[in-house]
Design a protein around this motif. Structure first.
Motif: not given
Ligand SMILES: [Zn+2]
Length: 518
Positions: A14-16, A202-206, A238-240
């Motif tokens: 999804r996010d990727g 948690v949902h963290c962006h980079d 991107g994400n963690a």
């Molecule tokens: Zn996101």
């Protein structure tokens, strides 16, 4: 103290999939989801079903075919989104609806044009509706890290009261820092009266390079679920990265008193699969899965590792599925040795697939002295995504040099016969692309192209990726061959096949008509 179990929520699909330039087909998404299930992730966020019919189809395929993890679908806090998400995930053994709404004043004012009171009602209504459809509901307060802390606590309290069993705290814009984020988690734990009825996620962006650090700070402060992606894919920076989070938890288990039950031996090959299917390369210096992650260059380090790996290795390459002593196969290796190697690498295939792969292996071993594990994995990934192949490359011929125009001729096989054409260009790759474009008979729209070697050595396999664009969508294709021109042509044809599977053939007037398909 007993280690707490941390749920790993993978959002690669999804996010990727929102990574710029990434566009996966349904079968590719299913392939990745199956790999994630082998990794034993707790939750797979399979997509955002209301976004497009393609997204919906991919989520429902994954829901019915991928067993083990919970399958989640994303939905904004509207009835239509939630209903669509439900229809897509309902066939899963463990379906989850993940609904979200932004809570920061910036978003309330400039995006939603809502007051805080209106937002509280909307969030509660959305969770209540989702809960009427499935037992497992996750609620996210988008842009939580830039929201007013007390208001955020009110939103979560209402969401939990309405039935949310997971509340997600996203750092949507990658703005927070580990200490601040840890403090926010603690604040929420202390100020949301019914917090014990839900898992904190948690949902963290980079964006500032702190996604993994922020997620780990949240775990230390009591979060029970982390959202992440393979190779750290995701919107913008991107994400963690899952591999980093999981290996940090495993390597520093005593420190975090927390554990993720991931089968880490599948990490490396999942990373390679995702990289190959998305066309996003893993940098060599990337933690855990980069080519150099376990390479020891200095003599002192090499000597130390040979005496005892613990001198310079905090985790073993084997623990993430990288074999230290790669057994090299060659043209004298038989089917049995090949099959044993596949098993060692963790692949189990039916006899037909093994036969197909073995034929490819023999073909490769004829032209390449030593066949490494990486080569075998590249062959496996090449066969991974099954899709209708409109065109296959039958032959190509290229003439090029430093003072002549590069020219190429190609023959493509189709179900209707063969298509042949010639083209010229600024170099051999350009010429072969032009010839392919002539052969298919419509403009292709190359966006980008990349070539790299799978392993070191002069007879290494070349891995080419080509990106093409149609109707505002990007399609990536991949090709593998010792001859880099052949790899490039295959990548281009592969991208065209993927585009055709989604968009169909372009209208006649657009086609510039290069060739007879007969
Ligand atoms: Zn996101």
């Amino acid at each position: 103290m007993e280690a707490r179990r941390i749920q790993i929520f993978d959002t690669t699909l999804r996010d990727g999939e929102q990574t710029p330039g990434v566009s996966l087909q349904t079968e590719e998404k299913v392939e990745i989801a199956l790999a994630l299930a082998k990794l034993q992730v707790d939750v797979i966020e399979a997509g955002f079903p209301v976004a497009s019919p393609g997204d919906f189809e991919a989520v429902s395929q994954i829901a019915s075919r991928v067993k083990g993890p919970t399958i989640a679908a994303l939905a904004r806090a509207t009835e239509k989104d939630i209903e669509t998400a439900y229809k897509a995930v309902k066939r899963a053994d463990k379906p989850r609806i993940h609904t979200f709404i932004a809570t920061s004043d910036i978003h309330l004012k400039h995006k939603l044009q809502m007051t805080r009171v209106e937002l509280l009602e909307r969030a509660e209504k959305a969770v209540r509706y989702a809960k009427s459809l499935v037992a497992d509901v996750e609620f996210s307060a988008e842009d939580a890290s830039r929201s007013d802390w007390d208001f955020l606590c009110q939103v979560y309290e209402r969401a939990i009261a309405a039935g949310a069993n997971v509340i997600n705290i996203p750092d949507t814009v990658g703005y927070t820092t580990p200490m601040e984020f840890g403090a926010l988690i603690t604040y929420i734990r202390e100020h949301v009266p019914n917090i014990n009825e839900a898992v904190i996620s948690v949902h963290c962006h980079d964006d500032l390079g702190m996604a993994v650090a922020n997620s780990l700070a949240a775990v230390a402060a009591g979060a029970g679920q982390v959202e992440c992606t393979i190779n750290g894919l995701g919107e913008r920076a991107g994400n963690a990265a899952m591999e980093e989070l999981v290996m940090a938890l495993q390597t520093r288990r005593e420190y975090y008193h927390a554990v993720a039950t991931i089968n880490t031996k599948h990490i490396y090959r999942t990373s390679r699969l995702v990289s190959a299917l998305t066309g996003i390369a893993v940098p060599p210096n990337k933690a855990v899965v980069g080519d150099n992650a376990f390479a020891h260059e200095s003599g002192i380090h090499q000597h130390g590792v040979l005496n005892n790996p613990l001198t310079y290795e905090i985790m073993s390459p084997e623990s993430v599925g990288v074999s230290r002593n790669a057994i090299v196969l060659g043209k004298h290796s038989g089917r049995h040795a090949f099959e044993e190697r596949l098993k060692y690498l963790g692949y189990e295939f039916d006899a037909d697939t093994i036969n197909t792969l073995f034929a490819k292996f023999k073909d490769l071993a004829d032209r390449k002295k030593m066949v490494f594990d990486r080569d075998i994995e590249a062959l496996i990934v090449e066969k991974a995504a099954v899709r209708p192949e409109w065109y296959t490359l039958a032959y190509h011929h290229v003439a090029s040099g430093n003072n002549i125009l590069a020219t190429a001729s190609v023959q493509l096989r189709t179900s209707a016969g063969v298509a042949e054409a010639a083209g010229c260009g600024t170099g051999p790759v350009d010429a072969v692309f032009k010839a392919v474009e002539q052969a298919v008979g419509f403009p292709v729209g190359l966006k980008d192209y990349q070539l790299k070697a799978v392993t070191a050595g002069e007879d290494a396999l070349g891995e080419a990726t080509a990106w093409i664009e149609r109707d505002g969508r990007i399609f990536s294709g991949r090709g593998l061959a010792i001859d880099v021109i052949e790899a490039s042509a295959k990548a281009y044809v592969n991208a065209i096949n993927k585009m055709l599977a989604v968009c169909g053939f372009p209208a006649i007037e657009e086609a510039k008509g290069g060739n007879n398909h007969g």
